[in-house]
Design an enzyme around this catalytic site. Sequence first.
Site, PDB file in Angstrom:
ATOM      1  NE  ARG A  15      -1.927  -1.656   3.584  1.00 57.42           N
ATOM      2  CZ  ARG A  15      -2.302  -1.738   4.869  1.00 57.42           C
ATOM      3  NH1 ARG A  15      -3.499  -1.328   5.221  1.00 57.42           N
ATOM      4  NH2 ARG A  15      -1.504  -2.230   5.780  1.00 57.42           N
ATOM      5  CE  LYS A  75       1.403  -2.879   8.053  1.00 60.54           C
ATOM      6  NZ  LYS A  75       0.448  -3.297   9.098  1.00 60.54           N
ATOM      7  CE1 TYR A  94      -4.635   2.125  10.490  1.00 59.04           C
ATOM      8  CE2 TYR A  94      -3.545   1.662   8.419  1.00 59.04           C
ATOM      9  CZ  TYR A  94      -4.708   1.822   9.156  1.00 59.04           C
ATOM     10  OH  TYR A  94      -5.922   1.661   8.544  1.00 59.04           O
ATOM     11  CG  HIS A  96      -0.912  -0.678  15.456  1.00 59.43           C
ATOM     12  ND1 HIS A  96      -2.180  -0.852  15.962  1.00 59.43           N
ATOM     13  CD2 HIS A  96      -1.071  -0.567  14.115  1.00 59.43           C
ATOM     14  CE1 HIS A  96      -3.061  -0.868  14.981  1.00 59.43           C
ATOM     15  NE2 HIS A  96      -2.417  -0.684  13.847  1.00 59.43           N
ATOM     16  CD  GLU A 118      -2.484   3.117  15.701  1.00 59.99           C
ATOM     17  OE1 GLU A 118      -2.383   3.478  14.509  1.00 59.99           O
ATOM     18  OE2 GLU A 118      -1.534   3.141  16.505  1.00 59.99           O
ATOM     19  CB  SER A 134     -12.703  -3.695   9.808  1.00 51.38           C
ATOM     20  OG  SER A 134     -11.832  -3.712  10.910  1.00 51.38           O
ATOM     21  CG  ASP A 198     -22.025  -9.221  18.028  1.00 51.75           C
ATOM     22  OD1 ASP A 198     -21.951  -8.855  19.222  1.00 51.75           O
ATOM     23  OD2 ASP A 198     -21.284  -8.783  17.130  1.00 51.75           O
ATOM     24  NE  ARG A 203     -22.878  -4.496  14.075  1.00 51.67           N
ATOM     25  CZ  ARG A 203     -22.691  -3.500  13.212  1.00 51.67           C
ATOM     26  NH1 ARG A 203     -22.924  -2.257  13.581  1.00 51.67           N
ATOM     27  NH2 ARG A 203     -22.253  -3.734  12.006  1.00 51.67           N
ATOM     28  CG  LEU A 240     -12.037  -5.498  18.573  1.00 48.76           C
ATOM     29  CD1 LEU A 240     -10.599  -5.989  18.659  1.00 48.76           C
ATOM     30  CD2 LEU A 240     -12.091  -4.244  17.707  1.00 48.76           C
ATOM     31  CB  ALA A 268     -10.212 -12.037  15.663  1.00 52.33           C
ATOM     32  CG  ASP A 270      -5.814  -7.998  13.845  1.00 49.80           C
ATOM     33  OD1 ASP A 270      -6.724  -8.738  14.262  1.00 49.80           O
ATOM     34  OD2 ASP A 270      -5.996  -6.817  13.504  1.00 49.80           O
ATOM     35  CB  VAL A 298      -3.545 -13.891   6.091  1.00 49.53           C
ATOM     36  CG1 VAL A 298      -2.726 -12.701   5.638  1.00 49.53           C
ATOM     37  CG2 VAL A 298      -3.126 -15.147   5.330  1.00 49.53           C
ATOM     38  CG  ASN A 300      -0.451  -8.596   5.972  1.00 52.08           C
ATOM     39  OD1 ASN A 300      -0.554  -9.818   5.930  1.00 52.08           O
ATOM     40  ND2 ASN A 300       0.391  -7.924   5.213  1.00 52.08           N
ATOM     41  CG  MET A 301      -6.820 -11.413   6.053  1.00 52.68           C
ATOM     42  SD  MET A 301      -8.418 -11.884   6.730  1.00 52.68           S
ATOM     43  CE  MET A 301      -9.356 -12.238   5.253  1.00 52.68           C
TER      44      MET A 301
HETATM   45  N1  LIG Z   1      -6.548 -10.108   9.790  1.00 53.42           N
HETATM   46  C1  LIG Z   1      -6.667  -8.898   9.276  1.00 53.42           C
HETATM   47  O1  LIG Z   1      -6.056  -8.567   8.272  1.00 53.42           O
HETATM   48  C2  LIG Z   1      -7.608  -7.911   9.904  1.00 53.42           C
HETATM   49  C3  LIG Z   1      -7.986  -6.755   9.201  1.00 53.42           C
HETATM   50  C4  LIG Z   1      -8.919  -5.883   9.798  1.00 53.42           C
HETATM   51  C5  LIG Z   1      -9.417  -6.182  11.073  1.00 53.42           C
HETATM   52  N2  LIG Z   1      -8.999  -7.307  11.729  1.00 53.42           N
HETATM   53  C6  LIG Z   1      -9.493  -7.701  13.061  1.00 53.42           C
HETATM   54  O2  LIG Z   1     -10.819  -8.212  12.971  1.00 53.42           O
HETATM   55  C7  LIG Z   1     -11.407  -8.148  14.264  1.00 53.42           C
HETATM   56  C8  LIG Z   1     -12.811  -7.559  14.167  1.00 53.42           C
HETATM   57  O3  LIG Z   1     -12.701  -6.179  13.816  1.00 53.42           O
HETATM   58  P1  LIG Z   1     -14.003  -5.261  13.631  1.00 53.42           P
HETATM   59  O4  LIG Z   1     -13.530  -3.984  13.030  1.00 53.42           O
HETATM   60  O5  LIG Z   1     -15.093  -6.004  12.970  1.00 53.42           O
HETATM   61  O6  LIG Z   1     -14.418  -5.001  15.154  1.00 53.42           O
HETATM   62  P2  LIG Z   1     -15.836  -4.481  15.664  1.00 53.42           P
HETATM   63  O7  LIG Z   1     -15.603  -3.875  17.003  1.00 53.42           O
HETATM   64  O8  LIG Z   1     -16.529  -3.676  14.604  1.00 53.42           O
HETATM   65  O9  LIG Z   1     -16.694  -5.816  15.836  1.00 53.42           O
HETATM   66  C9  LIG Z   1     -16.408  -6.811  16.785  1.00 53.42           C
HETATM   67  C10 LIG Z   1     -17.726  -7.496  17.183  1.00 53.42           C
HETATM   68  O10 LIG Z   1     -17.391  -8.632  18.009  1.00 53.42           O
HETATM   69  C11 LIG Z   1     -18.462  -8.776  18.941  1.00 53.42           C
HETATM   70  N3  LIG Z   1     -18.016  -9.671  20.008  1.00 53.42           N
HETATM   71  C12 LIG Z   1     -17.163  -9.412  21.042  1.00 53.42           C
HETATM   72  N4  LIG Z   1     -17.014 -10.514  21.796  1.00 53.42           N
HETATM   73  C13 LIG Z   1     -17.798 -11.488  21.238  1.00 53.42           C
HETATM   74  C14 LIG Z   1     -18.064 -12.847  21.559  1.00 53.42           C
HETATM   75  N5  LIG Z   1     -17.505 -13.440  22.628  1.00 53.42           N
HETATM   76  N6  LIG Z   1     -18.896 -13.538  20.749  1.00 53.42           N
HETATM   77  C15 LIG Z   1     -19.466 -12.948  19.678  1.00 53.42           C
HETATM   78  N7  LIG Z   1     -19.261 -11.662  19.331  1.00 53.42           N
HETATM   79  C16 LIG Z   1     -18.431 -10.947  20.101  1.00 53.42           C
HETATM   80  C17 LIG Z   1     -18.740  -7.339  19.358  1.00 53.42           C
HETATM   81  O11 LIG Z   1     -20.020  -7.204  19.980  1.00 53.42           O
HETATM   82  C18 LIG Z   1     -18.648  -6.597  17.994  1.00 53.42           C
HETATM   83  O12 LIG Z   1     -19.917  -6.498  17.369  1.00 53.42           O
HETATM   84  C19 LIG Z   1     -10.433  -7.320  15.110  1.00 53.42           C
HETATM   85  O13 LIG Z   1      -9.619  -8.183  15.872  1.00 53.42           O
HETATM   86  C20 LIG Z   1      -9.610  -6.599  14.079  1.00 53.42           C
HETATM   87  O14 LIG Z   1      -8.356  -6.204  14.586  1.00 53.42           O
HETATM   88  C21 LIG Z   1      -8.104  -8.154  11.161  1.00 53.42           C
END
Ligand SMILES: NC(=O)c1ccc[n+]([C@@H]2O[C@H](COP(=O)([O-])OP(=O)(O)OC[C@H]3O[C@@H](n4cnc5c(N)ncnc54)[C@H](O)[C@@H]3O)[C@@H](O)[C@H]2O)c1
Length: 372
Positions: A15, A75, A94, A96, A118, A134, A198, A203, A240, A268, A270, A298, A300-301
């Site tokens: 990127r 980054k 970013y 972190h 972030e 996300s 959820d 939500r 999350l 999740a 990360d 992965v 960093n999708m």
């Molecule tokens: N791998 C990647 O490349 C990548 C990229 C972007 C985001 N992410 C990760 O994806 C994850 C989700 O991000 P997001 O932006 O959707 O977050 P978000 O806060 O929008 O959504 C998270 C949801 O999880 C729910 N939740 C919490 N605990 C729960 C449980 N025990 N059971 C069911 N639901 C539960 C919350 O109520 C919320 O609705 C984060 O860890 C984020 O860092 C990873």
Amino acid sequence: MKIGCPKEIKPQEFRVGLTPQAAREAVAHGHTVIVEAGAGSGAGFPDADYEAAGARIAATAEEVFAEAELIVKVKEPQAVERARLREGQVLFTYLHLAPDPDQTHDLLASGATCIAYETVTDAGGGLPLLAPMSEVAGKLAPQVGAWALQKANGGRGVLLGGVPGVRPARVAVIGGGVVGTHAARVAAGMGAEVTVLDRSLPRLRYLDDVFGRAFQTRYASAAATAELVEASDLVVGAVLIPGAAAPKLVSRAQLSAMKPGAVLVDVAIDQGGCFETSRATTHEDPIYEVDGIVHYCVANMPGAVARTSTQALGNATMPFLLALADKGWRQACADDPHLLNGLNVHAGKLTYAAVGMALGIDVLSPRLALKA
Ligand SMILES: NC(=O)c1ccc[n+]([C@@H]2O[C@H](COP(=O)([O-])OP(=O)(O)OC[C@H]3O[C@@H](n4cnc5c(N)ncnc54)[C@H](O)[C@@H]3O)[C@@H](O)[C@H]2O)c1
């Protein structure tokens, strides 16, 4: 203001911090834009696009850092980039910092003002510069899940959407936030039978109101989660708990109750991952198998679709970037408390409480930093 955009140097990062579109807007606002040669090539933006937008191409990163008053990146700066930052310079990217004491100390030592994507907030309590990534990861999850379900990749050999006369795949999405909603939409659009779990009833109500019958919703009790994981061909982990490691929602013992060749996509990852058997993988080697279940983890999708991700990030950062350039960081942050929430480091002082707590460093209130 002189805005500089160096080429990203972190491995596998394609990127770029500034799109030609954003460069054009900045130039229209009267700013000078300096872009390192080749900075946009990984995202499909050749130097000529930046030149057409009115930017100047610099041969080296040193030149960009030396000339620019405001540096925009993707980054966190790598050690060699941190050494190029100077007092009075503004860095917008970013960061972190909480798990990264080396970077934090270097940024403090640089004297620069560092605003982290972030931690910038919005009026709805969201994180507007994290949300686009996300959205990308969520939309990718069913796509990579469908690929992993193919026989040659170790999967069950099930087509997500089925065909006339053959039942489609069942998909469970755990967590119905930004990632989960986008994953569910795409999986449903591909014809799968989708259920979103959820723990937040507001939500679930929102999803039900907005998406109606496109997918089902279930409260994420342990029993409902186990039942759906066992019945599904594809499970997407998208939970999350802000500031915490992801809770482990599927144990290794549960894998043996799943359908052989089913797929777990742990977005999740990360945050440590929400399946006990998850470990981070890369785009080069994205999947592995545990007890007959295919895992895709992965971290960093969005990097897989660098062009879309760059454009999505650029759309989200542009208003903040223009405010910083038009008004200077002090006035821009004084006018916008959400941008001020992004301030992590200023003139040798840490200004973000959670990072200070994590690293045991004293914190200057961002409001006081505005006057410092
Ligand atoms: N791998 C990647 O490349 C990548 C990229 C972007 C985001 N992410 C990760 O994806 C994850 C989700 O991000 P997001 O932006 O959707 O977050 P978000 O806060 O929008 O959504 C998270 C949801 O999880 C729910 N939740 C919490 N605990 C729960 C449980 N025990 N059971 C069911 N639901 C539960 C919350 O109520 C919320 O609705 C984060 O860890 C984020 O860092 C990873």
